[in-house]
Design an enzyme around this catalytic site. Sequence first.
Site: not given
Ligand code: NAD
Length: 467
Positions: A63-64, A69, A93, A98, A105, A360
Amino acid sequence: MQEYKFFDQVNKAFDRAAAFTKFDKGVLAQIKACNDILHIQFPIEMDDGTIRVIDGYRVEHSHHKMPTKGGIRYSTMVSEDETMALAALMTYKCAVVDVPFGGAKGGIKIDPRKFSVHELERITRRYTFELFKKNFIGPGNDVPAPDMGSGAREMGWIFDTYRQLSDDINAEGCVTGKPVGQGGIRGRTEATGRGVFFGIREACDNAEDMKAIGLERGLEGKTFVIQGLGNVGYHSAKYMIEAGAILIGVAEYDGSIYNEKGIDLEKLMAYKTEHRGIAGYANAKNLETNTAVLEVECDILIPAALENQITEMNAPNIKAKLIGEAANGPVTDNAHKIIKERGALILPDSYLNAGGVTVSYFEWLKNIQHVRFGRMEKRFEENSYKKILSVIETISDRKFTNAELADLAKGGGERDLVDSGLEETMVNAYNEINELRKHHNVDLRTAALISAINKVGFMYEGMGIFP
Ligand code: NAD
Protein backbone atom coordinates in the site's frame (compact mmCIF):
# COMPACT_ATOMS: atom_id res chain seq x y z
CA MET A 1 19.63 -28.39 -5.20
CA GLN A 2 16.21 -27.61 -3.76
CA GLU A 3 13.35 -25.83 -5.58
CA TYR A 4 11.36 -23.23 -3.68
CA LYS A 5 7.76 -22.08 -3.57
CA PHE A 6 6.98 -19.19 -5.91
CA PHE A 7 6.69 -16.52 -3.18
CA ASP A 8 9.94 -17.81 -1.64
CA GLN A 9 11.60 -17.54 -5.05
CA VAL A 10 10.57 -13.90 -5.39
CA ASN A 11 11.80 -13.22 -1.85
CA LYS A 12 15.16 -14.90 -2.48
CA ALA A 13 15.76 -12.61 -5.45
CA PHE A 14 14.57 -9.68 -3.28
CA ASP A 15 17.07 -10.54 -0.52
CA ARG A 16 19.96 -10.67 -2.99
CA ALA A 17 19.05 -7.20 -4.27
CA ALA A 18 18.34 -5.78 -0.79
CA ALA A 19 21.99 -6.34 0.14
CA PHE A 20 22.85 -3.54 -2.31
CA THR A 21 20.47 -1.02 -0.69
CA LYS A 22 20.82 1.04 2.48
CA PHE A 23 17.47 0.33 4.18
CA ASP A 24 17.30 -1.18 7.64
CA LYS A 25 15.88 -4.67 7.97
CA GLY A 26 12.52 -3.46 9.35
CA VAL A 27 11.83 -1.39 6.24
CA LEU A 28 12.94 -4.28 4.01
CA ALA A 29 10.64 -6.68 5.88
CA GLN A 30 7.75 -4.25 5.37
CA ILE A 31 8.46 -3.96 1.63
CA LYS A 32 8.44 -7.76 1.33
CA ALA A 33 5.26 -8.38 3.33
CA CYS A 34 1.82 -8.87 1.74
CA ASN A 35 -0.37 -6.16 3.30
CA ASP A 36 -3.81 -7.77 2.73
CA ILE A 37 -4.72 -11.34 1.75
CA LEU A 38 -8.26 -12.35 0.83
CA HIS A 39 -9.42 -15.93 0.22
CA ILE A 40 -13.07 -16.34 -0.70
CA GLN A 41 -15.27 -19.31 -1.52
CA PHE A 42 -18.59 -18.66 -3.20
CA PRO A 43 -21.36 -20.72 -4.83
CA ILE A 44 -22.18 -20.62 -8.55
CA GLU A 45 -25.15 -22.10 -10.33
CA MET A 46 -24.00 -24.09 -13.37
CA ASP A 47 -26.04 -24.21 -16.60
CA ASP A 48 -27.40 -27.63 -15.63
CA GLY A 49 -28.75 -26.27 -12.33
CA THR A 50 -26.08 -27.81 -10.06
CA ILE A 51 -24.12 -25.69 -7.58
CA ARG A 52 -20.29 -25.43 -7.62
CA VAL A 53 -18.14 -23.81 -4.94
CA ILE A 54 -15.44 -21.59 -6.44
CA ASP A 55 -12.19 -20.49 -4.74
CA GLY A 56 -11.01 -16.93 -5.36
CA TYR A 57 -8.10 -14.83 -4.08
CA ARG A 58 -7.04 -11.22 -4.01
CA VAL A 59 -3.74 -10.14 -2.51
CA GLU A 60 -2.75 -6.50 -2.03
CA HIS A 61 0.99 -6.71 -1.58
CA SER A 62 1.96 -3.10 -0.96
CA HIS A 63 0.00 0.00 0.00
CA HIS A 64 2.98 2.36 -0.33
CA LYS A 65 1.14 3.84 -3.31
CA MET A 66 -2.58 3.68 -4.00
CA PRO A 67 -4.43 2.21 -5.73
CA THR A 68 -2.90 -1.25 -5.84
CA LYS A 69 -2.91 -2.90 -9.24
CA GLY A 70 -2.67 -6.38 -10.68
CA GLY A 71 -4.37 -8.88 -12.97
CA ILE A 72 -6.83 -11.66 -12.21
CA ARG A 73 -5.73 -15.14 -13.25
CA TYR A 74 -8.24 -17.86 -14.20
CA SER A 75 -6.44 -21.17 -13.75
CA THR A 76 -6.63 -24.41 -11.78
CA MET A 77 -3.06 -23.70 -10.58
CA VAL A 78 -4.19 -20.58 -8.66
CA SER A 79 -3.22 -20.70 -4.97
CA GLU A 80 -2.56 -18.31 -2.12
CA ASP A 81 1.22 -18.72 -2.56
CA GLU A 82 1.07 -18.02 -6.30
CA THR A 83 -1.17 -14.97 -5.83
CA MET A 84 1.15 -13.58 -3.13
CA ALA A 85 4.20 -14.04 -5.37
CA LEU A 86 2.49 -12.42 -8.36
CA ALA A 87 1.26 -9.52 -6.19
CA ALA A 88 4.80 -8.90 -4.91
CA LEU A 89 6.11 -8.97 -8.48
CA MET A 90 3.52 -6.31 -9.36
CA THR A 91 4.84 -3.99 -6.64
CA TYR A 92 8.40 -4.31 -7.97
CA LYS A 93 7.32 -4.11 -11.61
CA CYS A 94 5.34 -0.89 -11.07
CA ALA A 95 8.33 0.65 -9.28
CA VAL A 96 10.81 -0.41 -12.02
CA VAL A 97 8.78 1.37 -14.72
CA ASP A 98 7.67 4.30 -12.50
CA VAL A 99 3.98 3.46 -12.55
CA PRO A 100 2.56 4.99 -9.34
CA PHE A 101 0.67 1.96 -7.99
CA GLY A 102 1.18 -0.61 -5.27
CA GLY A 103 1.16 -4.27 -6.34
CA ALA A 104 -1.80 -6.66 -6.17
CA LYS A 105 -2.98 -9.86 -7.84
CA GLY A 106 -6.16 -11.89 -8.04
CA GLY A 107 -7.00 -15.44 -8.96
CA ILE A 108 -10.02 -17.65 -9.60
CA LYS A 109 -9.25 -21.33 -9.32
CA ILE A 110 -10.97 -22.70 -12.43
CA ASP A 111 -10.10 -23.97 -15.89
CA PRO A 112 -11.97 -21.38 -17.99
CA ARG A 113 -12.07 -23.79 -20.95
CA LYS A 114 -14.38 -26.06 -18.95
CA PHE A 115 -17.10 -23.44 -18.31
CA SER A 116 -19.70 -21.92 -20.63
CA VAL A 117 -19.65 -18.17 -21.30
CA HIS A 118 -22.69 -17.70 -19.05
CA GLU A 119 -21.04 -19.65 -16.22
CA LEU A 120 -17.86 -17.57 -16.59
CA GLU A 121 -19.93 -14.40 -16.46
CA ARG A 122 -21.69 -15.51 -13.27
CA ILE A 123 -18.34 -16.45 -11.67
CA THR A 124 -16.73 -13.12 -12.65
CA ARG A 125 -19.65 -11.02 -11.45
CA ARG A 126 -19.91 -12.88 -8.14
CA TYR A 127 -16.14 -12.59 -7.60
CA THR A 128 -16.41 -8.83 -8.24
CA PHE A 129 -19.31 -8.57 -5.78
CA GLU A 130 -17.19 -10.32 -3.12
CA LEU A 131 -14.27 -7.95 -3.79
CA PHE A 132 -16.62 -4.97 -3.52
CA LYS A 133 -18.12 -6.12 -0.21
CA LYS A 134 -14.62 -6.53 1.25
CA ASN A 135 -13.31 -3.24 -0.16
CA PHE A 136 -10.83 -4.97 -2.48
CA ILE A 137 -11.86 -3.10 -5.63
CA GLY A 138 -12.26 0.57 -6.56
CA PRO A 139 -10.50 3.24 -8.64
CA GLY A 140 -8.77 4.60 -5.53
CA ASN A 141 -7.95 1.38 -3.69
CA ASP A 142 -7.49 -1.70 -5.90
CA VAL A 143 -7.74 -1.96 -9.69
CA PRO A 144 -7.69 -5.42 -11.37
CA ALA A 145 -6.67 -6.18 -14.97
CA PRO A 146 -6.45 -9.25 -17.22
CA ASP A 147 -3.98 -12.07 -16.66
CA MET A 148 -3.70 -15.66 -17.80
CA GLY A 149 -7.14 -17.00 -18.73
CA SER A 150 -8.92 -13.63 -18.62
CA GLY A 151 -9.25 -10.76 -21.07
CA ALA A 152 -11.27 -7.70 -22.10
CA ARG A 153 -14.60 -9.55 -21.89
CA GLU A 154 -14.08 -10.44 -18.21
CA MET A 155 -12.90 -6.89 -17.42
CA GLY A 156 -16.08 -5.54 -19.02
CA TRP A 157 -18.18 -7.76 -16.71
CA ILE A 158 -16.18 -6.55 -13.70
CA PHE A 159 -16.75 -2.90 -14.60
CA ASP A 160 -20.46 -3.45 -15.23
CA THR A 161 -20.88 -5.20 -11.86
CA TYR A 162 -18.92 -2.52 -10.02
CA ARG A 163 -20.86 0.39 -11.51
CA GLN A 164 -24.15 -1.19 -10.43
CA LEU A 165 -22.86 -1.33 -6.86
CA SER A 166 -21.17 2.08 -6.70
CA ASP A 167 -22.14 5.62 -7.66
CA ASP A 168 -18.48 6.68 -7.82
CA ILE A 169 -18.02 9.18 -10.67
CA ASN A 170 -14.68 7.50 -11.43
CA ALA A 171 -16.21 3.98 -11.56
CA GLU A 172 -14.67 3.33 -15.01
CA GLY A 173 -11.27 3.35 -13.31
CA CYS A 174 -12.16 0.33 -11.11
CA VAL A 175 -10.59 -2.10 -13.61
CA THR A 176 -8.34 -1.86 -16.69
CA GLY A 177 -8.03 -3.91 -19.85
CA LYS A 178 -11.72 -3.21 -20.62
CA PRO A 179 -13.13 -3.23 -24.16
CA VAL A 180 -12.61 0.20 -25.79
CA GLY A 181 -16.38 0.80 -25.91
CA GLN A 182 -16.56 0.37 -22.12
CA GLY A 183 -13.82 2.81 -21.16
CA GLY A 184 -10.83 0.76 -22.30
CA ILE A 185 -7.88 2.22 -24.16
CA ARG A 186 -6.55 1.50 -27.63
CA GLY A 187 -3.34 -0.52 -27.41
CA ARG A 188 -4.01 -2.29 -24.07
CA THR A 189 -4.63 -5.76 -25.53
CA GLU A 190 -1.23 -5.87 -27.23
CA ALA A 191 0.60 -3.78 -24.59
CA THR A 192 2.41 -6.53 -22.69
CA GLY A 193 3.70 -8.19 -25.87
CA ARG A 194 4.59 -4.81 -27.34
CA GLY A 195 6.54 -3.99 -24.17
CA VAL A 196 8.31 -7.37 -24.33
CA PHE A 197 9.36 -6.51 -27.88
CA PHE A 198 10.58 -3.00 -26.90
CA GLY A 199 12.61 -4.50 -24.02
CA ILE A 200 14.25 -7.22 -26.14
CA ARG A 201 14.91 -4.73 -28.96
CA GLU A 202 16.58 -2.35 -26.51
CA ALA A 203 18.80 -5.10 -25.11
CA CYS A 204 19.73 -6.28 -28.63
CA ASP A 205 20.57 -2.71 -29.66
CA ASN A 206 23.41 -2.59 -27.14
CA ALA A 207 26.42 -3.80 -29.15
CA GLU A 208 28.63 -4.24 -26.08
CA ASP A 209 26.05 -6.34 -24.20
CA MET A 210 25.36 -8.45 -27.29
CA LYS A 211 29.07 -9.09 -27.85
CA ALA A 212 29.34 -10.33 -24.27
CA ILE A 213 26.81 -13.10 -25.02
CA GLY A 214 28.16 -13.86 -28.49
CA LEU A 215 25.46 -12.16 -30.56
CA GLU A 216 25.47 -9.43 -33.19
CA ARG A 217 23.69 -6.16 -32.51
CA GLY A 218 20.02 -5.83 -33.62
CA LEU A 219 16.99 -8.11 -34.00
CA GLU A 220 17.17 -8.68 -37.75
CA GLY A 221 17.78 -12.36 -38.52
CA LYS A 222 17.83 -13.53 -34.89
CA THR A 223 16.02 -16.82 -34.26
CA PHE A 224 13.56 -17.16 -31.40
CA VAL A 225 11.35 -19.68 -29.64
CA ILE A 226 8.19 -18.82 -27.73
CA GLN A 227 6.35 -20.75 -25.03
CA GLY A 228 2.63 -19.96 -24.77
CA LEU A 229 0.89 -18.43 -27.75
CA GLY A 230 -1.75 -16.52 -25.77
CA ASN A 231 -2.14 -12.78 -25.48
CA VAL A 232 1.42 -11.98 -24.41
CA GLY A 233 3.13 -14.69 -26.48
CA TYR A 234 1.28 -13.95 -29.70
CA HIS A 235 1.86 -10.20 -29.56
CA SER A 236 5.52 -10.56 -28.54
CA ALA A 237 6.07 -12.90 -31.51
CA LYS A 238 4.19 -10.61 -33.90
CA TYR A 239 6.35 -7.56 -33.17
CA MET A 240 9.58 -9.61 -33.10
CA ILE A 241 8.76 -10.95 -36.58
CA GLU A 242 7.88 -7.45 -37.86
CA ALA A 243 11.38 -6.36 -36.72
CA GLY A 244 13.02 -9.15 -38.74
CA ALA A 245 13.45 -11.91 -36.13
CA ILE A 246 12.58 -15.49 -37.14
CA LEU A 247 10.15 -17.63 -35.13
CA ILE A 248 11.54 -21.18 -35.24
CA GLY A 249 9.78 -22.89 -32.33
CA VAL A 250 6.54 -22.74 -30.33
CA ALA A 251 5.52 -24.58 -27.17
CA GLU A 252 1.91 -24.87 -26.04
CA TYR A 253 0.18 -26.89 -23.31
CA ASP A 254 -0.55 -29.71 -25.80
CA GLY A 255 2.76 -29.98 -27.67
CA SER A 256 5.74 -28.20 -29.18
CA ILE A 257 6.75 -27.58 -32.81
CA TYR A 258 9.96 -26.63 -34.61
CA ASN A 259 10.88 -25.37 -38.07
CA GLU A 260 14.36 -23.91 -38.56
CA LYS A 261 13.18 -22.11 -41.70
CA GLY A 262 10.57 -20.15 -39.77
CA ILE A 263 6.95 -20.63 -38.66
CA ASP A 264 4.10 -18.60 -40.15
CA LEU A 265 2.59 -17.03 -37.02
CA GLU A 266 -0.81 -16.15 -38.45
CA LYS A 267 -1.31 -19.61 -39.99
CA LEU A 268 -0.34 -21.22 -36.68
CA MET A 269 -2.76 -18.96 -34.76
CA ALA A 270 -5.58 -19.89 -37.13
CA TYR A 271 -4.72 -23.58 -36.57
CA LYS A 272 -4.59 -23.07 -32.79
CA THR A 273 -7.99 -21.36 -32.75
CA GLU A 274 -9.56 -24.12 -34.83
CA HIS A 275 -7.97 -27.07 -32.96
CA ARG A 276 -7.68 -25.47 -29.49
CA GLY A 277 -3.96 -26.27 -29.51
CA ILE A 278 -0.93 -26.59 -31.78
CA ALA A 279 -0.36 -30.38 -31.73
CA GLY A 280 -0.52 -31.81 -35.23
CA TYR A 281 0.32 -28.55 -37.01
CA ALA A 282 1.56 -29.67 -40.44
CA ASN A 283 4.15 -27.06 -41.46
CA ALA A 284 6.65 -27.85 -38.68
CA LYS A 285 8.16 -30.81 -36.90
CA ASN A 286 6.05 -31.96 -33.92
CA LEU A 287 8.45 -32.72 -31.03
CA GLU A 288 8.03 -35.47 -28.41
CA THR A 289 7.08 -33.29 -25.43
CA ASN A 290 5.52 -29.87 -24.94
CA THR A 291 8.75 -28.49 -23.49
CA ALA A 292 11.27 -30.08 -25.93
CA VAL A 293 11.40 -26.99 -28.15
CA LEU A 294 12.68 -24.85 -25.25
CA GLU A 295 15.97 -26.73 -25.62
CA VAL A 296 16.63 -26.21 -29.35
CA GLU A 297 19.48 -24.04 -30.67
CA CYS A 298 18.19 -20.44 -30.93
CA ASP A 299 19.26 -16.88 -30.11
CA ILE A 300 16.28 -15.83 -27.98
CA LEU A 301 13.86 -17.83 -25.83
CA ILE A 302 10.64 -16.14 -24.68
CA PRO A 303 8.68 -18.07 -22.04
CA ALA A 304 5.23 -16.43 -22.18
CA ALA A 305 2.98 -19.01 -20.52
CA LEU A 306 3.36 -19.54 -16.78
CA GLU A 307 5.79 -19.77 -13.88
CA ASN A 308 8.38 -22.48 -13.05
CA GLN A 309 8.92 -23.59 -16.65
CA ILE A 310 12.72 -23.43 -16.69
CA THR A 311 13.97 -25.28 -13.65
CA GLU A 312 17.24 -26.90 -12.61
CA MET A 313 16.05 -29.96 -14.57
CA ASN A 314 15.97 -28.40 -18.04
CA ALA A 315 18.14 -25.28 -17.53
CA PRO A 316 21.40 -27.14 -18.38
CA ASN A 317 19.89 -28.02 -21.80
CA ILE A 318 18.70 -24.52 -22.69
CA LYS A 319 20.89 -23.07 -25.46
CA ALA A 320 19.36 -19.61 -26.00
CA LYS A 321 21.75 -16.71 -25.37
CA LEU A 322 19.03 -14.31 -24.34
CA ILE A 323 15.97 -15.27 -22.29
CA GLY A 324 13.12 -12.77 -22.17
CA GLU A 325 10.76 -13.45 -19.27
CA ALA A 326 7.42 -12.45 -20.80
CA ALA A 327 5.56 -14.65 -18.29
CA ASN A 328 5.78 -14.06 -14.55
CA GLY A 329 8.34 -16.26 -12.80
CA PRO A 330 9.13 -18.66 -15.67
CA VAL A 331 12.74 -19.23 -14.56
CA THR A 332 13.31 -20.61 -11.05
CA ASP A 333 16.04 -19.29 -8.80
CA ASN A 334 18.24 -22.38 -9.29
CA ALA A 335 17.72 -22.32 -13.05
CA HIS A 336 18.66 -18.64 -13.12
CA LYS A 337 22.02 -19.48 -11.52
CA ILE A 338 22.71 -22.23 -14.08
CA ILE A 339 21.82 -20.00 -17.04
CA LYS A 340 23.80 -17.07 -15.65
CA GLU A 341 26.89 -19.23 -15.17
CA ARG A 342 26.63 -20.27 -18.82
CA GLY A 343 26.89 -16.56 -19.67
CA ALA A 344 23.40 -15.98 -21.09
CA LEU A 345 21.43 -12.79 -20.47
CA ILE A 346 18.05 -12.95 -18.71
CA LEU A 347 15.65 -10.02 -19.10
CA PRO A 348 13.60 -10.35 -15.89
CA ASP A 349 9.80 -10.41 -15.62
CA SER A 350 9.84 -7.50 -13.15
CA TYR A 351 10.95 -5.35 -16.08
CA LEU A 352 10.11 -7.13 -19.32
CA ASN A 353 6.37 -7.73 -18.97
CA ALA A 354 5.64 -4.32 -17.40
CA GLY A 355 4.12 -3.02 -20.66
CA GLY A 356 0.69 -4.27 -19.60
CA VAL A 357 0.59 -2.39 -16.32
CA THR A 358 2.10 0.68 -18.01
CA VAL A 359 -0.76 0.91 -20.50
CA SER A 360 -3.22 -0.02 -17.73
CA TYR A 361 -1.93 3.08 -15.95
CA PHE A 362 -2.70 5.15 -19.08
CA GLU A 363 -6.20 3.60 -19.20
CA TRP A 364 -6.81 4.44 -15.53
CA LEU A 365 -5.63 8.03 -16.15
CA LYS A 366 -8.03 8.28 -19.10
CA ASN A 367 -10.87 6.99 -16.91
CA ILE A 368 -10.33 9.34 -13.99
CA GLN A 369 -9.72 12.39 -16.20
CA HIS A 370 -12.77 11.48 -18.33
CA VAL A 371 -11.12 12.41 -21.63
CA ARG A 372 -9.48 10.39 -24.38
CA PHE A 373 -5.76 10.97 -24.96
CA GLY A 374 -5.26 13.21 -28.02
CA ARG A 375 -8.80 14.62 -28.01
CA MET A 376 -7.70 18.13 -27.06
CA GLU A 377 -4.49 18.45 -29.06
CA LYS A 378 -4.67 16.22 -32.17
CA ARG A 379 -6.28 18.79 -34.53
CA PHE A 380 -4.21 21.60 -33.09
CA GLU A 381 -0.99 19.65 -33.77
CA GLU A 382 -2.11 18.76 -37.30
CA ASN A 383 -2.89 22.39 -38.14
CA SER A 384 0.49 23.53 -36.75
CA TYR A 385 2.37 20.88 -38.80
CA LYS A 386 0.44 21.90 -41.94
CA LYS A 387 1.48 25.54 -41.43
CA ILE A 388 5.14 24.53 -41.06
CA LEU A 389 4.94 22.33 -44.18
CA SER A 390 3.38 25.15 -46.24
CA VAL A 391 6.22 27.48 -45.16
CA ILE A 392 8.70 24.80 -46.29
CA GLU A 393 6.88 24.62 -49.64
CA THR A 394 7.07 28.39 -50.14
CA ILE A 395 10.77 28.73 -49.28
CA SER A 396 11.84 25.65 -51.29
CA ASP A 397 10.91 24.02 -54.59
CA ARG A 398 9.54 21.00 -52.75
CA LYS A 399 5.83 20.27 -53.19
CA PHE A 400 4.45 17.56 -50.89
CA THR A 401 2.02 14.99 -52.26
CA ASN A 402 -1.32 14.53 -50.45
CA ALA A 403 -0.05 11.21 -49.04
CA GLU A 404 3.12 12.88 -47.71
CA LEU A 405 1.09 15.72 -46.21
CA ALA A 406 -1.26 13.28 -44.48
CA ASP A 407 1.73 11.40 -43.05
CA LEU A 408 3.89 14.39 -42.05
CA ALA A 409 1.05 16.43 -40.57
CA LYS A 410 -0.44 13.58 -38.53
CA GLY A 411 -1.35 14.54 -34.96
CA GLY A 412 -1.08 12.01 -32.15
CA GLY A 413 -4.26 9.98 -31.62
CA GLU A 414 -4.88 7.73 -28.62
CA ARG A 415 -3.12 4.68 -30.10
CA ASP A 416 -0.05 6.70 -31.17
CA LEU A 417 0.27 8.37 -27.78
CA VAL A 418 -0.14 5.09 -25.87
CA ASP A 419 2.50 3.44 -28.04
CA SER A 420 4.90 6.34 -27.65
CA GLY A 421 4.40 6.42 -23.85
CA LEU A 422 4.97 2.68 -23.67
CA GLU A 423 8.16 2.82 -25.75
CA GLU A 424 9.51 5.71 -23.69
CA THR A 425 8.77 3.80 -20.47
CA MET A 426 10.36 0.51 -21.57
CA VAL A 427 13.47 2.15 -23.05
CA ASN A 428 14.09 4.39 -20.03
CA ALA A 429 13.58 1.57 -17.54
CA TYR A 430 15.93 -0.73 -19.46
CA ASN A 431 18.71 1.82 -19.46
CA GLU A 432 18.15 2.54 -15.76
CA ILE A 433 18.43 -1.12 -14.73
CA ASN A 434 21.26 -1.85 -17.16
CA GLU A 435 23.29 0.96 -15.57
CA LEU A 436 22.58 -0.46 -12.09
CA ARG A 437 23.63 -3.90 -13.37
CA LYS A 438 26.98 -2.57 -14.47
CA HIS A 439 27.44 -0.33 -11.44
CA HIS A 440 26.90 -3.17 -8.93
CA ASN A 441 28.23 -5.96 -11.17
CA VAL A 442 25.01 -7.97 -10.77
CA ASP A 443 22.50 -9.59 -13.15
CA LEU A 444 19.51 -7.70 -14.55
CA ARG A 445 17.01 -9.36 -12.17
CA THR A 446 18.98 -8.13 -9.18
CA ALA A 447 19.42 -4.70 -10.80
CA ALA A 448 15.66 -4.37 -11.44
CA LEU A 449 14.94 -5.28 -7.81
CA ILE A 450 17.56 -2.83 -6.50
CA SER A 451 15.78 -0.12 -8.52
CA ALA A 452 12.37 -1.20 -7.15
CA ILE A 453 13.49 -1.53 -3.52
CA ASN A 454 15.06 1.94 -3.61
CA LYS A 455 11.87 3.52 -4.96
CA VAL A 456 9.48 1.69 -2.59
CA GLY A 457 11.85 2.04 0.39
CA PHE A 458 12.02 5.82 0.07
CA MET A 459 8.22 5.95 0.20
CA TYR A 460 8.13 3.87 3.41
CA GLU A 461 10.90 5.93 5.00
CA GLY A 462 8.87 9.07 4.38
CA MET A 463 5.71 7.66 5.97
CA GLY A 464 4.52 8.00 9.53
CA ILE A 465 3.61 4.76 11.31
CA PHE A 466 0.02 4.89 12.63
CA PRO A 467 -1.68 4.69 15.03
P1 NAD B 1 -3.14 -16.26 -21.91
O1 NAD B 1 -4.11 -17.09 -21.15
O2 NAD B 1 -3.66 -15.31 -22.94
O3 NAD B 1 -2.08 -17.19 -22.66
C1 NAD B 1 -1.35 -18.21 -22.02
C2 NAD B 1 -0.98 -19.22 -23.09
O4 NAD B 1 -0.11 -20.19 -22.51
C3 NAD B 1 -2.19 -19.96 -23.64
O5 NAD B 1 -2.12 -20.02 -25.05
C4 NAD B 1 -2.07 -21.34 -23.00
O6 NAD B 1 -2.63 -22.37 -23.78
C5 NAD B 1 -0.57 -21.48 -22.89
N1 NAD B 1 -0.15 -22.46 -21.90
C6 NAD B 1 -0.76 -22.82 -20.75
N2 NAD B 1 -0.07 -23.78 -20.12
C7 NAD B 1 1.01 -24.03 -20.89
C8 NAD B 1 2.10 -24.92 -20.78
N3 NAD B 1 2.22 -25.76 -19.75
N4 NAD B 1 3.05 -24.91 -21.76
C9 NAD B 1 2.94 -24.06 -22.82
N5 NAD B 1 1.91 -23.20 -22.97
C10 NAD B 1 0.97 -23.19 -22.02
O7 NAD B 1 -2.26 -15.52 -20.81
P2 NAD B 1 -1.39 -14.21 -20.97
O8 NAD B 1 -2.21 -13.06 -20.55
O9 NAD B 1 -0.74 -14.23 -22.30
O10 NAD B 1 -0.31 -14.44 -19.81
C11 NAD B 1 0.86 -15.22 -20.01
C12 NAD B 1 1.88 -14.89 -18.94
O11 NAD B 1 2.17 -13.48 -19.02
C13 NAD B 1 1.45 -15.15 -17.50
O12 NAD B 1 2.57 -15.52 -16.74
C14 NAD B 1 0.97 -13.79 -17.05
O13 NAD B 1 1.02 -13.63 -15.64
C15 NAD B 1 1.97 -12.89 -17.74
N6 NAD B 1 1.53 -11.50 -17.90
C16 NAD B 1 0.39 -11.20 -18.59
C17 NAD B 1 0.03 -9.87 -18.74
C18 NAD B 1 -1.18 -9.45 -19.56
O14 NAD B 1 -1.33 -8.25 -19.81
N7 NAD B 1 -2.00 -10.37 -20.03
C19 NAD B 1 0.81 -8.86 -18.17
C20 NAD B 1 1.98 -9.21 -17.49
C21 NAD B 1 2.32 -10.54 -17.37
